[in-house]
Design a protein around this motif. Structure first.
Motif, PDB file in Angstrom:
ATOM      1  N   PHE A  35      30.411  42.928 -64.985  1.00 14.78           N
ATOM      2  CA  PHE A  35      30.601  42.212 -66.248  1.00 14.78           C
ATOM      3  C   PHE A  35      30.031  43.042 -67.385  1.00 14.78           C
ATOM      4  O   PHE A  35      29.202  43.927 -67.167  1.00 14.78           O
ATOM      5  CB  PHE A  35      29.954  40.818 -66.207  1.00 14.78           C
ATOM      6  CG  PHE A  35      28.464  40.842 -65.934  1.00 14.78           C
ATOM      7  CD1 PHE A  35      27.553  40.743 -66.972  1.00 14.78           C
ATOM      8  CD2 PHE A  35      27.979  40.937 -64.633  1.00 14.78           C
ATOM      9  CE1 PHE A  35      26.177  40.758 -66.724  1.00 14.78           C
ATOM     10  CE2 PHE A  35      26.618  40.936 -64.373  1.00 14.78           C
ATOM     11  CZ  PHE A  35      25.708  40.852 -65.429  1.00 14.78           C
ATOM     12  N   ASP A  36      30.501  42.763 -68.596  1.00 17.06           N
ATOM     13  CA  ASP A  36      30.023  43.484 -69.771  1.00 17.06           C
ATOM     14  C   ASP A  36      28.851  42.760 -70.403  1.00 17.06           C
ATOM     15  O   ASP A  36      28.784  41.526 -70.414  1.00 17.06           O
ATOM     16  CB  ASP A  36      31.135  43.639 -70.808  1.00 17.06           C
ATOM     17  CG  ASP A  36      32.169  44.679 -70.401  1.00 17.06           C
ATOM     18  OD1 ASP A  36      31.864  45.528 -69.531  1.00 17.06           O
ATOM     19  OD2 ASP A  36      33.284  44.656 -70.950  1.00 17.06           O
ATOM     20  N   VAL A  37      27.924  43.547 -70.919  1.00 14.19           N
ATOM     21  CA  VAL A  37      26.776  43.055 -71.677  1.00 14.19           C
ATOM     22  C   VAL A  37      26.805  43.779 -73.008  1.00 14.19           C
ATOM     23  O   VAL A  37      27.050  44.988 -73.061  1.00 14.19           O
ATOM     24  CB  VAL A  37      25.448  43.352 -70.944  1.00 14.19           C
ATOM     25  CG1 VAL A  37      24.247  42.959 -71.800  1.00 14.19           C
ATOM     26  CG2 VAL A  37      25.395  42.639 -69.601  1.00 14.19           C
ATOM     27  N   SER A  38      26.562  43.039 -74.087  1.00 10.32           N
ATOM     28  CA  SER A  38      26.539  43.660 -75.410  1.00 10.32           C
ATOM     29  C   SER A  38      25.327  43.170 -76.181  1.00 10.32           C
ATOM     30  O   SER A  38      24.608  42.268 -75.737  1.00 10.32           O
ATOM     31  CB  SER A  38      27.819  43.314 -76.181  1.00 10.32           C
ATOM     32  OG  SER A  38      27.785  41.965 -76.599  1.00 10.32           O
ATOM     33  N   ASP A  39      25.136  43.747 -77.351  1.00 10.33           N
ATOM     34  CA  ASP A  39      24.051  43.314 -78.223  1.00 10.33           C
ATOM     35  C   ASP A  39      24.183  41.828 -78.560  1.00 10.33           C
ATOM     36  O   ASP A  39      23.183  41.140 -78.742  1.00 10.33           O
ATOM     37  CB  ASP A  39      23.996  44.167 -79.493  1.00 10.33           C
ATOM     38  CG  ASP A  39      25.348  44.268 -80.181  1.00 10.33           C
ATOM     39  OD1 ASP A  39      26.293  44.801 -79.570  1.00 10.33           O
ATOM     40  OD2 ASP A  39      25.466  43.793 -81.330  1.00 10.33           O
ATOM     41  N   ALA A  40      25.407  41.301 -78.601  1.00  8.32           N
ATOM     42  CA  ALA A  40      25.608  39.869 -78.881  1.00  8.32           C
ATOM     43  C   ALA A  40      25.015  38.997 -77.772  1.00  8.32           C
ATOM     44  O   ALA A  40      24.540  37.892 -78.044  1.00  8.32           O
ATOM     45  CB  ALA A  40      27.095  39.571 -79.052  1.00  8.32           C
TER      46      ALA A  40
END
Length: 188
Positions: free
Chosen positions: A23-28
């Protein structure tokens, strides 16, 4: 380095976490939460698994403190999964491992070893506003201590929740704090 007090930069990274699909993780995803970014040089190495295992032993406590933990190296999420599947120490860990093969995170946090493509051993604590409150960088051969990381996070959370108070050296939760003022100048 000027990184303390700065805001984390935008990023997106693919993560591996035990029992989940990639899964992707971002600053958001970090916004509004306490987070630890725990950089290490590479999967399948020597000091790194001991540090990560130590951090894993404190993961439940960090979650109780409302802290998300992200292990980060410049390896891919595929490498993280392979390491998890083949190492007894890494196989126990429940927090996400972020792949940073494009070096975005390592550059953003100032830990990329240019020309080597590896990250230095660095720990960064980010507050709910995205501001870096704590950083620790050690040389290749010196592992970090998760007990001390937990102590520092508790102190940072205390200071955030108690404006006008600061935590002296070796402060532990429940110990006395200080209220900086002219009355204290020269008396400590």
């Amino acid at each position: 380095m000027g990184i303390i007090g700065s805001t984390i930069q935008p990023f997106t990274a693919t993560a591996f976490q035990a029992g989940k699909d990639f899964f992707d993780v971002s600053d958001a995803d970090v916004a509004g939460k306490w987070a630890v970014f725990f950089f290490y040089p590479a999967d399948f190495t020597f000091v790194c698994p001991t540090e990560l295992e130590d951090l894993g032993e404190h993961y439940a406590m960090l979650q109780k403190l409302g802290v998300d933990v992200y292990a980060v190296s410049t390896d891919t999420h595929f490498s993280h999964k392979a390491w998890h599947d083949t190492s007894d120490k890494i196989g126990k860990l429940q927090f996400p491992f972020l792949g940073d093969q494009n070096h975005v995170l390592a550059r953003n946090f100032g830990v990329l070893r240019e020309g080597q493509g590896l990250a230095d051993r660095g720990t960064f604590v980010v507050d709910p506003d995205g501001v870096i409150q704590i950083m620790e960088i050690t040389c290749e051969g010196v592992g970090r201590n998760a007990n001390e990381l937990v102590r520092k996070i508790r102190a940072a959370q205390y200071v955030r929740n108690n404006p006008g108070q600061v935590c002296p050296a070796a402060w532990e939760e429940g110990s006395d704090t200080l209220a900086p003022s002219l009355d204290l100048v020269g008396k400590l």
